[in-house]
Enzyme design. Structure first.
Site, PDB file in Angstrom:
ATOM      1  N   CYS A 185       0.396   5.413  -5.824  1.00 30.00           N
ATOM      2  CA  CYS A 185       1.327   4.162  -5.642  1.00 30.00           C
ATOM      3  C   CYS A 185       2.131   4.944  -4.420  1.00 30.00           C
ATOM      4  CB  CYS A 185       1.730   4.116  -6.519  1.00 30.00           C
ATOM      5  SG  CYS A 185       1.327   2.855  -7.901  1.00 30.00           S
ATOM      6  N   GLU A 202      -5.458   4.909  -2.733  1.00 31.27           N
ATOM      7  CA  GLU A 202      -6.472   4.034  -3.802  1.00 31.27           C
ATOM      8  C   GLU A 202      -5.956   2.343  -3.629  1.00 31.27           C
ATOM      9  OE1 GLU A 202      -4.605   3.392  -7.602  1.00 31.27           O
ATOM     10  OE2 GLU A 202      -6.074   5.862  -8.623  1.00 31.27           O
TER      11      GLU A 202
END
Length: 513
Positions: free
Chosen positions: A369, A403
């Site tokens: 994140c 990601e």
């Protein structure tokens, strides 16, 4: 015309809102919830084809009741992939054929298929110009408007060179300042390689179920009316008041408060200003818990172990979820490291943003994140966080990639960083003995620690790859060069590797991290 009392959840109708130019507009919106406060009805609306962060509560005066669409009654049948779509009572939205045909990008990132093997037989275009692509459909044409540096996203059908394919760079329309050619590349180190075929988003924009290794990707299988609505009205964090964009699972009793108060150093939350003041008399933190691994000027980075500092890590995730819609929330923070960027003044180290990463990633992810808090956005801190993540990858001797899926703002930031970093490498090459300078995709990946799939997709995005006389060439036009130089003049915040004090750890040898 319908009456206010007839409006129910699932209805769609135009709603009045102000756009960025402070002009009135009436976009189509869906009613997600209805509530009654002191005899006055409020409606929570989601603007169709707009980001969820623009969702809001509105009064009936802003609704166009003449064009209301009531929900259709449909059987509750499983949707594609078994995942729930819109609510059963909501009218289904069809994507216009004109949108599909025009190639406009949708809010969810589109998959780009990457190929790394060159065809055995490929002929150059007879009599073709140096800057002419192999075919009219193989590459999108660059945007020549001088006032904007944006370019179109390259189609998945674009041919992709192999990592070691020879390539040259020619002037575009005779105006390029630098020419770069690629030669057969060096072999990659085994610990730097990753055959990451699925590094891009899934074709329908919905990722697969989260991995057991600690992925923060939201699988969207538990979306319901509660998580589709913002539940926190306002957050006070230090000297800033933040308006959340998305749902975050703070305790239910806190969601009815007009303001949620957070300690800006330990991120603990309180019901009132008095609770916060009482907490500050006991809280002795003036910086995030963990090790300070970087400091230059007033900017510092702290490394926080999700196992050693669980309370802080969980509170950080709760805060971040208010501004991240594509990630889920794990209370088990043990598999993660958190890197918090702060700005220092006489009162302490104030949080600006952060990124997290898995201690062990099987897919070469160097970011799980990433977030810059709204008060600090559009000031260069986002690129600084991204640059720092790649600086850590360089020390670790690995290539990395964020990601997926990225948020809309995250995708813009990464595209911009990759473009500037790769152009900086290409424009810095010097020719030897009068020949065009040469470089391979593998070499760019090794220098920058950007995964080679991201390098290729960025070259496609910038429309730099062309095919000429049996080899791939990279064409740097005047527009690309001038735009890059202007962008680098504005990029004042950079990471200084000399100020980084970081020793990577081998987490595979640690039983429970």
């Amino acid at each position: 015309m319908a009456e206010v009392g007839e409006i129910i959840e699932g209805c769609r109708l135009p709603v009045l809102r102000r756009n960025q130019d402070n002009e009135d507009e009436w976009p189509l919106a869906e009613i997600l919830s209805v509530k009654d406060i002191s005899g006055r009805k409020l409606f929570y609306v989601h603007y169709i084809d707009f980001n969820k962060r623009l969702d809001e509560w509105v009064t009936h005066e802003r609704l166009d009741l003449k064009k209301i669409q009531f929900p259709k009654k449909e059987a509750k049948t499983p949707t594609k992939n078994g995942l729930p779509g819109s609510r059963p009572g909501s009218p289904e939205r069809e994507v216009p054929a004109s949108t599909q045909a025009s190639g406009k990008t949708l809010p969810i990132p589109v998959q780009i298929t990457l190929r790394f093997n060159l065809p055995k037989e490929r002929e150059a275009i007879p009599g073709g110009e140096p800057d002419q692509p192999l075919s009219s459909s193989s590459c999108l044409q660059p945007n020549h408007r001088s006032t904007k540096r944006k370019v179109e996203v390259v189609s998945p059908a674009t041919p992709v060179p192999s990592e070691t394919a020879p390539a040259s760079v020619f002037p575009q329309n005779g105006s390029a300042r630098r020419a770069v050619a690629a030669q057969p590349g060096r072999k990659r180190k085994s610990n730097c390689l990753g055959t990451d075929e699925d590094s891009q988003d899934s074709s329908d924009g919905i990722p697969s179920a989260p991995r057991m290794t600690g992925s923060l990707v939201s699988d969207r299988s538990h979306d319901d009316i509660v998580t589709r609505m913002k539940n926190i009205e306002c957050i006070e964090l230090g000297r800033h008041r933040l308006k959340p964009w998305y749902f975050s699972p703070y305790p239910q009793e806190l969601t009815t408060l007009p303001v949620l108060y957070l300690c800006e150093f330990c991120l603990k939350y309180g019901r009132s200003l008095k609770c916060l003041q009482r907490h500050l008399t006991k809280c002795d933190l003036r910086h995030p818990p963990g090790n300070e691994i970087y400091r230059k000027g007033t900017i510092s980075f702290f490394e926080i172990d999700g196992r050693k500092n669980k309370s802080y890590s969980q509170n950080l995730c709760l805060l971040a979820k208010c501004f991240l819609d594509h990630k889920t929330l794990y209370y088990d923070t043990d598999p993660f490291l958190f890197y918090v960027m702060t700005e220092y003044d006489s009162k302490g180290f104030h949080i600006v943003g952060y990124f997290s990463k898995e201690k062990e990633s099987t897919e070469d992810y160097n970011v799980a994140c990433i977030l810059t808090l709204p008060p600090y956005q559009r000031r260069g801190y986002g690129k600084l966080l991204i640059e720092f993540s790649y600086e850590l990858s360089k020390v670790e001797g690995k290539t990395g990639t964020p990601e997926k899926p990225l948020s809309d703002l995250g995708l813009l930031s990464y595209r911009s960083y990759w473009s500037q970093t790769i152009l900086e490498i290409l424009m810095g090459l010097k020719s030897e003995s009068g020949e065009r300078p040469q470089i391979t995709i593998n070499e760019i990946s090794e220098i920058t620690s950007i995964k080679k799939e991201d390098v290729i997709s960025t070259l496609q995005y910038l429309n730099l790859i062309n095919y000429y006389k049996g080899q791939y060439i990279l064409t740097l036009s005047e527009d690309i060069v001038d735009g890059h130089e202007r962008a680098m003049l504005k990029r004042l915040l950079r990471i200084d590797s000399k100020c980084l004090h970081f020793t990577p750890k081998d987490w595979s040898k640690r039983g429970k991290w």
